[in-house]
Design a protein around this motif. Structure first.
Motif, mmCIF file in Angstrom:
data_model
loop_
_atom_site.group_PDB
_atom_site.id
_atom_site.type_symbol
_atom_site.label_atom_id
_atom_site.label_comp_id
_atom_site.label_asym_id
_atom_site.label_seq_id
_atom_site.Cartn_x
_atom_site.Cartn_y
_atom_site.Cartn_z
ATOM 1 N N ALA A 1 0.862 -1.314 -0.001
ATOM 2 C CA ALA A 1 -0.087 -0.144 -0.155
ATOM 3 C C ALA A 1 1.009 1.314 -0.132
ATOM 4 O O ALA A 1 0.618 2.085 -0.582
ATOM 5 C CB ALA A 1 -0.726 0.289 1.249
ATOM 6 N N SER A 2 1.983 1.101 0.848
ATOM 7 C CA SER A 2 2.620 2.427 0.795
ATOM 8 C C SER A 2 3.558 2.771 -0.555
ATOM 9 O O SER A 2 3.663 3.775 -0.895
ATOM 10 C CB SER A 2 4.046 2.032 1.724
ATOM 11 N N VAL A 3 3.912 1.650 -1.315
ATOM 12 C CA VAL A 3 4.334 1.886 -2.557
ATOM 13 C C VAL A 3 3.242 2.331 -3.588
ATOM 14 O O VAL A 3 3.788 3.387 -4.401
ATOM 15 C CB VAL A 3 4.925 0.615 -3.132
ATOM 16 N N GLU A 4 1.965 1.825 -3.528
ATOM 17 C CA GLU A 4 1.109 2.542 -4.376
ATOM 18 C C GLU A 4 0.737 3.764 -3.988
ATOM 19 O O GLU A 4 0.431 4.763 -4.906
ATOM 20 C CB GLU A 4 -0.323 1.577 -4.076
ATOM 21 N N LEU A 5 0.908 4.323 -2.667
ATOM 22 C CA LEU A 5 0.520 5.896 -2.324
ATOM 23 C C LEU A 5 1.750 6.768 -2.615
ATOM 24 O O LEU A 5 1.560 7.730 -3.398
ATOM 25 C CB LEU A 5 0.869 5.845 -0.768
ATOM 26 N N VAL A 6 2.902 6.216 -2.932
ATOM 27 C CA VAL A 6 4.157 6.804 -3.579
ATOM 28 C C VAL A 6 3.852 7.112 -5.024
ATOM 29 O O VAL A 6 4.093 8.070 -5.600
ATOM 30 C CB VAL A 6 5.340 6.265 -2.931
ATOM 31 N N HIS A 7 3.367 5.925 -5.633
ATOM 32 C CA HIS A 7 3.231 5.762 -7.082
ATOM 33 C C HIS A 7 2.210 7.019 -7.499
ATOM 34 O O HIS A 7 2.439 7.883 -8.366
ATOM 35 C CB HIS A 7 2.768 4.590 -7.656
ATOM 36 N N ASN A 8 1.227 7.155 -6.638
ATOM 37 C CA ASN A 8 0.067 8.053 -7.114
ATOM 38 C C ASN A 8 0.408 9.528 -6.707
ATOM 39 O O ASN A 8 0.029 10.536 -7.078
ATOM 40 C CB ASN A 8 -1.099 7.585 -6.157
ATOM 41 N N PHE A 9 1.269 9.675 -5.763
ATOM 42 C CA PHE A 9 2.000 10.777 -5.263
ATOM 43 C C PHE A 9 2.595 11.439 -6.464
ATOM 44 O O PHE A 9 2.542 12.648 -6.779
ATOM 45 C CB PHE A 9 2.900 11.015 -4.009
ATOM 46 N N SER A 10 3.438 10.611 -7.181
ATOM 47 C CA SER A 10 4.183 11.081 -8.353
ATOM 48 C C SER A 10 3.292 11.471 -9.417
ATOM 49 O O SER A 10 3.623 12.366 -10.256
ATOM 50 C CB SER A 10 5.182 9.973 -8.711
ATOM 51 N N LEU A 11 2.147 10.550 -9.569
ATOM 52 C CA LEU A 11 1.230 10.749 -10.738
ATOM 53 C C LEU A 11 0.718 12.186 -10.594
ATOM 54 O O LEU A 11 0.440 12.834 -11.657
ATOM 55 C CB LEU A 11 0.016 9.848 -10.859
ATOM 56 N N LEU A 12 0.156 12.446 -9.188
ATOM 57 C CA LEU A 12 -0.615 13.808 -9.008
ATOM 58 C C LEU A 12 0.475 14.887 -9.454
ATOM 59 O O LEU A 12 0.086 15.910 -10.165
ATOM 60 C CB LEU A 12 -0.954 13.845 -7.612
ATOM 61 N N HIS A 13 1.622 14.931 -9.192
ATOM 62 C CA HIS A 13 2.610 15.920 -9.436
ATOM 63 C C HIS A 13 3.054 15.832 -10.892
ATOM 64 O O HIS A 13 3.224 16.846 -11.653
ATOM 65 C CB HIS A 13 3.930 15.516 -8.636
ATOM 66 N N ASP A 14 2.997 14.810 -11.498
ATOM 67 C CA ASP A 14 3.370 14.647 -12.973
ATOM 68 C C ASP A 14 2.487 15.316 -13.860
ATOM 69 O O ASP A 14 2.706 15.893 -15.008
ATOM 70 C CB ASP A 14 3.763 13.226 -13.294
ATOM 71 N N ASP A 15 1.175 14.920 -13.487
ATOM 72 C CA ASP A 15 0.036 15.378 -14.142
ATOM 73 C C ASP A 15 0.201 17.075 -14.518
ATOM 74 O O ASP A 15 -0.068 17.754 -15.442
ATOM 75 C CB ASP A 15 -1.244 15.031 -13.810
ATOM 76 N N ILE A 16 0.577 17.721 -13.239
ATOM 77 C CA ILE A 16 0.762 19.211 -13.305
ATOM 78 C C ILE A 16 1.732 19.654 -14.079
ATOM 79 O O ILE A 16 1.600 20.586 -14.939
ATOM 80 C CB ILE A 16 1.061 19.717 -12.068
ATOM 81 N N ILE A 17 2.980 18.971 -13.860
ATOM 82 C CA ILE A 17 4.193 19.222 -14.616
ATOM 83 C C ILE A 17 4.088 18.979 -16.078
ATOM 84 O O ILE A 17 4.383 19.933 -16.987
ATOM 85 C CB ILE A 17 5.519 18.337 -14.296
ATOM 86 N N ASP A 18 3.356 18.113 -16.314
ATOM 87 C CA ASP A 18 3.093 17.642 -18.079
ATOM 88 C C ASP A 18 1.913 18.762 -18.595
ATOM 89 O O ASP A 18 1.946 18.755 -19.863
ATOM 90 C CB ASP A 18 2.946 16.147 -18.206
ATOM 91 N N GLY A 19 1.219 18.956 -17.678
ATOM 92 C CA GLY A 19 -0.079 19.570 -17.881
ATOM 93 C C GLY A 19 -1.277 18.967 -18.461
ATOM 94 O O GLY A 19 -2.111 19.168 -19.304
ATOM 95 N N ASP A 20 -1.164 17.594 -18.273
ATOM 96 C CA ASP A 20 -2.196 16.661 -18.564
ATOM 97 C C ASP A 20 -3.348 16.893 -18.179
ATOM 98 O O ASP A 20 -3.540 16.794 -16.693
ATOM 99 C CB ASP A 20 -1.863 15.024 -18.696
ATOM 100 N N ARG A 21 -4.582 17.258 -18.669
ATOM 101 C CA ARG A 21 -5.766 17.314 -18.007
ATOM 102 C C ARG A 21 -6.683 16.352 -17.950
ATOM 103 O O ARG A 21 -7.785 16.096 -17.192
ATOM 104 C CB ARG A 21 -6.502 18.465 -19.024
ATOM 105 N N THR A 22 -6.280 14.641 -18.775
ATOM 106 C CA THR A 22 -7.002 13.937 -18.371
ATOM 107 C C THR A 22 -6.321 12.615 -17.954
ATOM 108 O O THR A 22 -5.116 12.559 -18.263
ATOM 109 C CB THR A 22 -7.752 13.305 -19.550
ATOM 110 N N ARG A 23 -6.966 11.749 -16.996
ATOM 111 C CA ARG A 23 -6.201 10.475 -16.512
ATOM 112 C C ARG A 23 -7.376 9.397 -16.197
ATOM 113 O O ARG A 23 -8.426 9.954 -15.399
ATOM 114 C CB ARG A 23 -5.394 10.641 -15.469
ATOM 115 N N ARG A 24 -7.247 8.315 -16.663
ATOM 116 C CA ARG A 24 -8.096 7.309 -16.440
ATOM 117 C C ARG A 24 -9.458 7.774 -17.054
ATOM 118 O O ARG A 24 -10.583 7.480 -16.368
ATOM 119 C CB ARG A 24 -8.111 6.937 -14.980
ATOM 120 N N HIS A 25 -9.484 8.327 -18.027
ATOM 121 C CA HIS A 25 -10.860 8.835 -18.763
ATOM 122 C C HIS A 25 -11.789 9.789 -18.154
ATOM 123 O O HIS A 25 -12.905 10.160 -18.458
ATOM 124 C CB HIS A 25 -11.726 7.705 -18.900
ATOM 125 N N ARG A 26 -10.768 10.660 -17.026
ATOM 126 C CA ARG A 26 -11.745 11.839 -16.824
ATOM 127 C C ARG A 26 -10.395 13.048 -16.325
ATOM 128 O O ARG A 26 -9.486 12.477 -16.396
ATOM 129 C CB ARG A 26 -12.567 11.525 -15.409
#
Length: 359
Positions: free
Chosen positions: A102-127
């Motif tokens: 669970a800890s690893v999955e939390l870290v992975h999603n922490f990185s996704l939240l920040h990565d979407d901001i850095i890349d300017g991506d407005r959609t993930r998992r169809h929303r």
């Protein structure tokens, strides 16, 4: 929902969770979700309400109004699965590795939240991504909160084990930040070597998967040689994962991928296929280089042309070969330990799933 986070106890029922061989890896991933997601929810429930709402939305448990979603569209759970299987590979029990998974999955999603901001991506998992739905500050704070929760899960167990696992996790965070920093710097440069892209991916993606496997081995009571071999297995799987991700970012099906296809080219990212194409010395490489010199995002037409040029220059074929090379290296690392046949079969099947996935 928990009133007092300090009294929170992380728990789950793992009695029915056992690895499946061969084609059953998809069933194992589903069972992994059923085991790990309750722990993730329990952890997220301890966050302050505004942050909890953003995190719950990101995981697919809530809509943008904070209402529960009946059919969540969360991630594939590949990293937690690596943790649980690595624990079994060294003779440990799955239940011992659930907090680490669970800890690893939390870290992975922490990185996704920040990565979407850095890349300017407005959609993930169809929303909409979290930052697009709630704003950048809210998404940044939600990502920070998930990182804090990840450390809390690790430190909830035995003190000696926690010190080693936390050290592994914090070193992983440093590597992840280094890789992400390189990824954001590459579009500003006209020339990036293949070795530089490999170093970037080793931090941004491979480090987390290596950490997932290492933490599983530690939780399962593995010795130093076993932990090292499984960490190398995970890191090679992470490299394969990133190469495939780069391929999907250009040629994937938007309906399957669930996030913008072509945004890597629009943002002039130096991904594996692109860098290989640019290094080919072909006419297509020269035209691609001229597109990548624009000091602005590419138009849709330019991005489509860039995709054709990457393929013409051999970037796509090269990346496919690289993905298989890393997958083979992962298999070799796994072969160094004396894992049970069913666990070896599942980890091999997971490797095949990573290299053959369409999203």
């Amino acid at each position: 929902m928990t009133a007092n986070p300090e009294e929170q106890v992380w728990h789950t029922d793992t009695a029915d969770l056992a690895p499946k061989s061969g084609d059953g890896v998809l069933a194992f991933l589903a069972e992994c979700r059923a085991t790990v997601v309750p722990v993730l929810r329990e952890a997220v429930d301890t966050l302050p309400p505004p942050v909890r709402r953003v995190a719950g939305y990101h995981f697919g448990w809530l809509d943008e109004h904070g209402r529960p979603v009946a059919d969540d569209n969360g991630g594939k759970m590949i990293r937690p699965a690596l943790t649980l299987l690595s624990a079994r590979a060294v003779g440990g029990g799955v239940e011992d590795a659930v907090p680490a998974a669970a800890s690893v999955e939390l870290v992975h999603n922490f990185s996704l939240l920040h990565d979407d901001i850095i890349d300017g991506d407005r959609t993930r998992r169809h929303r909409l991504t979290a930052w697009a739905a709630f704003g950048v500050p809210a998404a940044v704070l939600a990502g920070d909160a998930l990182w804090a929760l990840a450390l809390r899960l690790l430190t909830d167990g035995d003190g000696a084990t926690s010190a080693q696992t936390v050290r592994t996790m914090t070193l992983t965070l440093c590597r992840l930040i280094d890789g992400q920093s390189a990824d954001t710097d590459f579009p500003l440069r006209h020339r990036v070597s293949i070795s530089e892209v490999e170093d970037m991916a080793a931090g941004k993606t491979a480090a987390v998967m290596g950490c997932a496997s290492a933490l599983g081995a530690l939780a399962g009571g593995g010795d130093l040689a076993q932990v090292s071999a499984l960490q190398r297995m995970g890191e090679n799987l992470g490299m394969a994962f990133q190469v495939v991700d780069d391929l999907l970012g250009i040629w994937g099906d938007p309906g399957s991928v669930g996030k913008p296809v072509g945004s890597d080219l629009t943002n002039r990212k130096k991904s594996f296929p692109v860098v290989a194409a640019l290094a080919s010395g072909t006419d297509a490489a020269a035209e691609l280089a001229s597109l990548y010199r624009f000091e602005r995002p590419l138009t849709d037409a330019e991005a489509a042309r860039a995709a054709d040029l990457v393929e013409a220059a051999g970037g796509r074929a090269w990346a496919l070969r690289e993905a298989e090379r890393y997958a083979q290296a992962a298999r070799h690392a796994l072969a160094e330990i004396d894992a049970a046949p069913d666990v070896t079969a599942d980890l091999s099947a997971l490797t095949a799933l990573i290299t053959g996935r369409d999203h």
